[in-house]
Design a protein around this motif. Structure first.
Motif, PDB file in Angstrom:
ATOM      1  N   ALA A 147     -27.358  38.153   9.665  1.00 40.60           N
ATOM      2  CA  ALA A 147     -27.254  36.718   9.362  1.00 40.60           C
ATOM      3  C   ALA A 147     -28.071  36.402   8.112  1.00 40.60           C
ATOM      4  N   THR A 148     -27.553  35.503   7.291  1.00 38.18           N
ATOM      5  CA  THR A 148     -28.292  35.063   6.102  1.00 38.18           C
ATOM      6  C   THR A 148     -29.210  33.907   6.505  1.00 38.18           C
ATOM      7  N   LYS A 149     -30.024  33.449   5.540  1.00 37.53           N
ATOM      8  CA  LYS A 149     -30.966  32.355   5.828  1.00 37.53           C
ATOM      9  C   LYS A 149     -30.246  31.097   6.289  1.00 37.53           C
ATOM     10  N   ASP A 150     -29.063  30.839   5.709  1.00 38.16           N
ATOM     11  CA  ASP A 150     -28.346  29.622   6.102  1.00 38.16           C
ATOM     12  C   ASP A 150     -27.366  29.896   7.255  1.00 38.16           C
ATOM     13  N   GLU A 151     -27.692  30.915   8.041  1.00 38.74           N
ATOM     14  CA  GLU A 151     -26.964  31.221   9.286  1.00 38.74           C
ATOM     15  C   GLU A 151     -25.501  31.595   9.080  1.00 38.74           C
ATOM     16  N   GLN A 152     -25.195  32.177   7.933  1.00 40.78           N
ATOM     17  CA  GLN A 152     -23.873  32.763   7.722  1.00 40.78           C
ATOM     18  C   GLN A 152     -23.918  34.217   8.180  1.00 40.78           C
ATOM     19  N   LEU A 153     -22.834  34.689   8.790  1.00 41.36           N
ATOM     20  CA  LEU A 153     -22.777  36.093   9.199  1.00 41.36           C
ATOM     21  C   LEU A 153     -22.234  36.952   8.058  1.00 41.36           C
ATOM     22  N   VAL A 154     -22.864  38.102   7.848  1.00 43.70           N
ATOM     23  CA  VAL A 154     -22.387  39.039   6.825  1.00 43.70           C
ATOM     24  C   VAL A 154     -21.601  40.133   7.542  1.00 43.70           C
ATOM     25  N   PRO A 155     -20.289  40.290   7.241  1.00 47.68           N
ATOM     26  CA  PRO A 155     -19.469  41.264   7.984  1.00 47.68           C
ATOM     27  C   PRO A 155     -19.971  42.695   7.797  1.00 47.68           C
ATOM     28  N   VAL A 156     -19.698  43.511   8.793  1.00 44.88           N
ATOM     29  CA  VAL A 156     -19.966  44.950   8.708  1.00 44.88           C
ATOM     30  C   VAL A 156     -18.919  45.559   7.781  1.00 44.88           C
ATOM     31  N   GLU A 157     -19.280  46.562   6.979  1.00 50.40           N
ATOM     32  CA  GLU A 157     -18.294  47.226   6.104  1.00 50.40           C
ATOM     33  C   GLU A 157     -18.013  48.636   6.598  1.00 50.40           C
ATOM     34  N   LYS A 158     -16.739  48.985   6.652  1.00 49.21           N
ATOM     35  CA  LYS A 158     -16.337  50.311   7.129  1.00 49.21           C
ATOM     36  C   LYS A 158     -15.043  50.703   6.423  1.00 49.21           C
ATOM     37  N   PHE A 159     -14.994  51.905   5.854  1.00 52.43           N
ATOM     38  CA  PHE A 159     -13.802  52.393   5.134  1.00 52.43           C
ATOM     39  C   PHE A 159     -13.332  51.382   4.079  1.00 52.43           C
ATOM     40  N   GLY A 160     -14.305  50.731   3.416  1.00 47.01           N
ATOM     41  CA  GLY A 160     -13.958  49.773   2.368  1.00 47.01           C
ATOM     42  C   GLY A 160     -13.469  48.441   2.893  1.00 47.01           C
ATOM     43  N   MET A 161     -13.509  48.226   4.227  1.00 49.29           N
ATOM     44  CA  MET A 161     -13.036  46.964   4.808  1.00 49.29           C
ATOM     45  C   MET A 161     -14.222  46.158   5.316  1.00 49.29           C
ATOM     46  N   LYS A 162     -14.138  44.834   5.179  1.00 47.63           N
ATOM     47  CA  LYS A 162     -15.129  43.949   5.799  1.00 47.63           C
ATOM     48  C   LYS A 162     -14.645  43.615   7.205  1.00 47.63           C
ATOM     49  N   LEU A 163     -15.488  43.842   8.180  1.00 47.64           N
ATOM     50  CA  LEU A 163     -15.051  43.795   9.569  1.00 47.64           C
ATOM     51  C   LEU A 163     -15.818  42.749  10.371  1.00 47.64           C
ATOM     52  N   MET A 164     -15.055  41.935  11.113  1.00 49.15           N
ATOM     53  CA  MET A 164     -15.669  40.981  12.039  1.00 49.15           C
ATOM     54  C   MET A 164     -14.890  41.044  13.350  1.00 49.15           C
ATOM     55  N   SER A 165     -15.634  41.005  14.473  1.00 46.51           N
ATOM     56  CA  SER A 165     -14.988  41.130  15.770  1.00 46.51           C
ATOM     57  C   SER A 165     -15.732  40.327  16.823  1.00 46.51           C
ATOM     58  N   MET A 166     -14.979  39.846  17.785  1.00 44.76           N
ATOM     59  CA  MET A 166     -15.592  39.191  18.940  1.00 44.76           C
ATOM     60  C   MET A 166     -16.554  40.156  19.634  1.00 44.76           C
ATOM     61  N   ASP A 167     -16.269  41.441  19.558  1.00 48.23           N
ATOM     62  CA  ASP A 167     -17.093  42.464  20.207  1.00 48.23           C
ATOM     63  C   ASP A 167     -18.541  42.404  19.714  1.00 48.23           C
ATOM     64  N   PHE A 168     -18.712  42.047  18.432  1.00 49.49           N
ATOM     65  CA  PHE A 168     -20.067  41.964  17.873  1.00 49.49           C
ATOM     66  C   PHE A 168     -20.867  40.840  18.529  1.00 49.49           C
ATOM     67  N   LEU A 169     -20.141  39.836  19.010  1.00 50.20           N
ATOM     68  CA  LEU A 169     -20.818  38.637  19.504  1.00 50.20           C
ATOM     69  C   LEU A 169     -21.043  38.649  21.010  1.00 50.20           C
TER      70      LEU A 169
END
Length: 364
Positions: A147-169
């Protein structure tokens, strides 16, 4: 050489899918000659798709002996005010859907995203399957978003893709028993509170079926194209029809149908076995007048790749990897056709021989 001369030369570049030259089709946004350089903006909206890459190369070719440096850019006006867009820096949002579970939809979404990334595109993969988010496991993403200071989530990167999932939460193996409104709220947050940055493609792995989650996604997110996953079985094809109807009601363009688990190549004897029947996906595509994006074999290595976290599309030596690469290229090409056809209908004049006296007629 002035702007009119350049426009005349561009009439020699044909869009192979729309069957006319790019000037008549209204696919030239703007031409500006600035000293020794000509800046040309083309209405191409599917970065790295084979057809649009070829069109751009043809433009360079017809101007090769002009003595000018050629600066090409691509821009498709979505018609939506950037301030009203949820994801203003994302060019294309492709939803991967199926009418039922068990057809390998997440596998198709992961390989589509990884395939587009391999082609050179900037890609995000959003696992929106609230009740069974398994994409992180399929790409062995063990990190969690920061999370950044202003509470934005920074996606995980894998195989050149930015990844976001409900699983993370929801954490490891937490059961998810949520009502529709709660799901909607969390999904909206995942759009708005994530630093996706500039992306050419966002691939969304939708939950299977045609329920609340899918409908709320379609209402809040400007999906530019949908891919429907089916298997050769009649029952899976019937379920895929429901998905097709859902997208039809929301005026979301369907890029086409992809048939997963099409045939099994026996590793011992090398012969093909059609375990789930044959040709259902292509027949469904023909019946519904939709493009057929390809057939993906039933391959044990897809499961192994999924378990090991290496998408099969990245395997240069397997036939299945090649099938996924062809599918990713076909899906990108179809997304390009959707954009170009829409713009062409909007912009082209009935008289194709009309000489555009004003070079900025087609500028945004």
């Amino acid at each position: 050489m002035n702007e009119a001369d350049i426009r005349d030369r561009l009439r020699n570049v044909t869009d192979p899918d729309l069957g006319d030259d790019i000037v008549s089709l209204g696919l030239v946004n703007d031409i500006t000659v600035d000293g020794e350089t000509v800046h040309i903006s083309l209405a191409l909206g599917a970065p790295y798709s084979p057809t649009e890459t070829a069109i751009a190369n043809d433009v360079r070719e017809v101007l090769a002996d002009s003595g000018l440096d050629i600066d090409l850019s691509a821009d498709v006006d979505s018609g939506v005010d950037p301030e009203e867009q949820i994801l203003p820096n994302v060019e294309n949002i492709i939803a991967v859907a199926s009418g039922k579970g068990g057809v390998g939809k997440s596998t198709v979404a992961v390989n589509l995203a990884a395939g587009l990334s391999q082609m050179g595109a900037r890609v995000g993969l959003f696992d929106a399957d609230v009740y069974g988010p398994n994409v992180p496991r399929m790409v062995a993403a063990e990190e969690r978003p920061k999370a950044t200071k202003d509470e934005q989530l920074v996606p995980v990167e894998k195989f050149g893709m930015k990844l976001m999932s409900m699983d993370f939460l929801v954490g490891e193996d937490d059961p998810v028993i949520w009502r529709g409104p709660m799901v909607h709220k969390v999904l909206t947050q995942l759009w708005e509170d994530v630093e996706w940055g500039a992306l050419d493609y966002m691939v969304i792995d939708l939950p299977p079926g045609t329920g609340d989650t899918q409908l709320s996604m379609l209402q809040t997110v400007p999906v530019t194209g949908a891919v429907i996953v089916t298997t050769p079985q009649d029952v899976a094809v019937d379920d895929a029809r429901k998905g097709l109807e859902m997208f039809g009601k929301h005026d979301t363009p369907v890029l086409g149908i992809v048939e997963n688990m099409a045939s099994f190549q026996c590793p011992d004897c090398g012969s093909q076995h059609h375990i789930f029947g044959e040709g259902g996906g292509r027949e469904f595509a023909d019946e519904s007048d939709m493009p057929f994006l390809g057939s993906i074999p039933l391959d044990p290595r897809v499961r192994e790749g999924g378990d090991d976290g290496e998408p099969t599309v990245l395997d240069d030596e397997s036939e299945t990897g090649e099938a996924f690469r062809e599918f990713a290229a076909e899906a990108a090409d179809m997304q390009g056709i959707v954009h170009r056809r829409g713009l062409s209908i909007e912009r082209s004049t009935p008289d194709h021989d009309h000489d555009h006296e004003h070079d900025h007629d087609h500028a945004h």
